[in-house]
Design a protein around this motif. Structure first.
Motif: not given
Length: 632
Positions: A502-503, A528, A556
């Motif tokens: 996700l990062s 997010d 993340n």
């Protein structure tokens, strides 16, 4: 056997019959020749021939000694020749005859091993005449051919299947004599096998003295499963102090009574007091500034640095951070030990205040709702403190949540996306309180206990209508321009990347938005949760990678998403790979290849395995990780 070789010397002196020969005497260099070989390098090939004996020829000058002795005898005979003619006949002398006793076995062995006997034996050895061939002689060249391997065809050469270390061990096996002569380990070094032969108290003391900071769980794993944890708890309190749930060795263990500083020569009592001050500071905070410690303790910079290196890591522009994370599990499990250690720290604090003249107003204040220093609070006290603070902030959190819902509904960006409203649980409050106090980050109102009711980040009610593993966002969200643009970006990104955290996905999305013209619909703001919902709706799934407990990855970075089906021939191979990494954080290549062969029912080629690994994994230290889950 000893060889004596005489070589003629072609020099002018040979005409005068002086020094016309040179003698070489052989000596045995080593008794074990099994680890030696003669090597010959020719045409890019190395030919090795084992040696069964090694003799070294050295110049021998014994004939010079004989010539010198004969010269002295000749001179003595010449001097005594004239006088002996004038002398009368010598008087008759009485001779005593003695019979030698029988020689014992021990006496015979000593005589055989004596230097005189060996020299006599060498002198009696007959000479064998040999013909010497020079380096360039044809006979020497013929004998040298025997050092080359006769099998020149590549078919006859067997492939080396041993590792380099095993091949060298076969070529040069360790000598038994050398193994016997190996020195013992230093007195201050103990193996685990030797350590476990000692009493339990000595084992704990030695381990803590060498490691200096250790969680209780690690100490139990080193001592072995058969050791009683209650006995270990009693022993550890004699040699260590509790700091943030971890055990730090006591100062008087590292600095005995009659010792002194190797840097400044300060006695051990002063060093123990300064190190106790550093340990006490870490019971109040995770951060310590070295300049402050040096100012209070009045010790040199090297001594203070030694104290901090025992239990902390330096962070640029921040100071020194305690080396281990807060061990809340031990705090909850052993409240009696925590209370006892808290009383000990109160006594140490009073002593430090008296010695260093610390003003109580300048000391770090205790957090509200806690009866002891931060990091030494029992689990029940921490839960009560979290409850109190959560109740105080409950009204504010409700208003903030309502305000955000109204803003999202008014923006009409995604009218079908709803914010989850979940009650605060005691466990979540406790974790939020811990994050707010120790890491000084904003509190997350989503409780950890609610994760069991989520399927891949979505509420169970929303996930039940579609895929049993990955839920889909509510219908209608794909009709908005923002949702279409976002989904197009997600699909294009995962078609090229296959695996993203996700990062990393947020970083790529920010780069994409920065390249768009001003006024684009994506500038309206993407949360997010909206990004995760779009990823799941695009046919991706979240891989629950089992990260290590003490990983440095952020939340993340621990959320890993993968494209489940891309429409090519490698979809099945990637799905098997994702299932492997859902149970393993890192995997060896041979395990991946065998699992792929087992699941796919076919013998995969090396190129196909390389393609799957290149699409989804990275190699580091001989192991394979999913992309984004390891920092090289």
């Amino acid at each position: 056997m000893t060889f004596h070789t005489c070589l003629p010397r072609s020099s002018p002196s040979s005409r005068r019959k002086l020094m016309d020969k040179q003698t070489f005497c052989s000596s045995q260099t080593t008794s074990n020749t099994s680890r030696y070989a003669a090597a010959l390098y020719r045409q890019g090939e190395l030919h090795l021939t084992p040696l069964h004996g090694i003799l070294q020829l050295r110049p021998s000058f014994s004939y010079l000694d004989k010539a010198d002795a004969k010269h002295r005898e000749r001179e003595a005979a010449n001097e005594a020749g004239d006088s002996s003619q004038d002398e009368a006949e010598e008087d008759v002398k009485q001779i005593t005859v003695r019979f030698s006793r029988p020689e014992s076995e021990q006496a015979r062995q000593r005589r055989v091993q004596s230097y005189e006997f060996l020299q006599k034996k060498h002198a009696e050895e007959p000479w064998v005449h040999l013909h010497y061939h020079g380096l360039r002689d044809s006979r020497s060249e013929h004998e040298r051919q025997y050092l080359l391997c006769q099998g020149s065809s590549g078919v006859e050469n067997t492939e080396l299947i041993k590792s380099p270390s095993e091949y060298l061990m076969m070529l040069m096996p360790p000598s038994q004599e050398e193994e016997k002569d190996k020195p013992v380990a230093p007195s201050n070094v103990l193996s685990m096998a030797q350590l476990r032969t000692l009493p339990l108290a000595d084992q704990i003391k030695i381990l803590m003295k060498n490691v200096k900071v250790m969680p209780f769980a690690n100490l139990m794993s080193l001592l072995g499963p058969s050791v009683d944890s209650v006995a270990v708890l009693r022993g550890i309190q004699k040699v260590a102090m509790l700091v943030q749930g971890n055990w730090v060795v006591k100062s008087d263990i590292l600095y005995p009574k009659d010792s002194s500083s190797p840097h400044s020569g300060v006695p051990a009592e002063v060093l123990c007091r300064g190190r106790d001050f550093v340990m006490w500071k870490f019971t109040k905070s995770r951060w310590v500034v070295r300049k402050e410690v040096a100012t209070v303790t009045k010790l040199c910079a090297e001594d203070v640095k030694d104290f901090l290196e025992h239990m902390a890591l330096v962070r640029i522009n921040k100071g020194w951070e305690f080396i281990l994370p807060y061990d809340g599990e031990f705090i909850k499990k052993h409240p009696d030990v925590v209370q006892r250690q808290h009383l000990l720290w109160m006594g140490i604090q009073a002593k430090l205040e008296k010695v260093y003249n610390l003003v109580k107003e300048t000391l770090p204040k205790k957090p509200d709702g806690q009866s002891g220093p931060a990091g030494l609070v029992s689990g029940d006290q921490r839960i009560e403190a979290a409850k109190t603070k959560a109740q105080q902030n409950h009204t504010f959190l409700e208003r903030e949540l309502q305000r955000r819902k109204e803003q999202l509904q008014a923006s009409t960006v995604l009218p079908s996306v709803h914010i989850k409203e979940e009650p605060l649980s005691e466990e979540g409050e406790e974790e939020d309180e811990q994050e707010a106090e120790e890491e000084e980050e904003p509190m997350d109102t989503a409780p950890s206990g609610s994760l069991n009711r989520l399927t891949n980040g979505l509420p169970a009610g929303q996930a039940g209508g579609g895929d049993s593993f990955n839920g889909h966002p509510p219908p209608g969200c794909a009709s908005t321009p923002v949702a279409r643009e976002l989904r197009a970006f997600v699909e294009a990104t995962f078609q090229s990347q296959f695996v993203l955290t996700l990062s990393e996905l947020k970083r790529l999305f920010n780069q994409h938005v920065a390249s768009l013209p001003r006024g684009h619909v994506l500038f309206s703001g993407i949360s997010d949760h909206m990004l995760q919902d779009t990823v799941l709706a695009a046919g991706c799934k979240q891989i629950l990678v089992p990260f290590p407990r003490q990983t440095a990855a952020s939340p993340n970075e621990q959320k890993v998403f993968a494209l489940w089906e891309s429409g090519d021939m490698s979809d099945q191979h990637r799905q098997v790979l994702f299932e492997i990494f859902s149970k393993n954080y890192r995997v060896r290549r041979n395990m991946i290849q065998s699992r792929l062969t087992q699941e796919c029912g076919e013998d995969l080629s090396k190129q196909e395995v390389d393609k799957v690994l290149k699409d989804c994994c990275v190699s580091y230290g001989g192991m394979w990780y999913l992309k984004g889950t390891v920092r090289s």
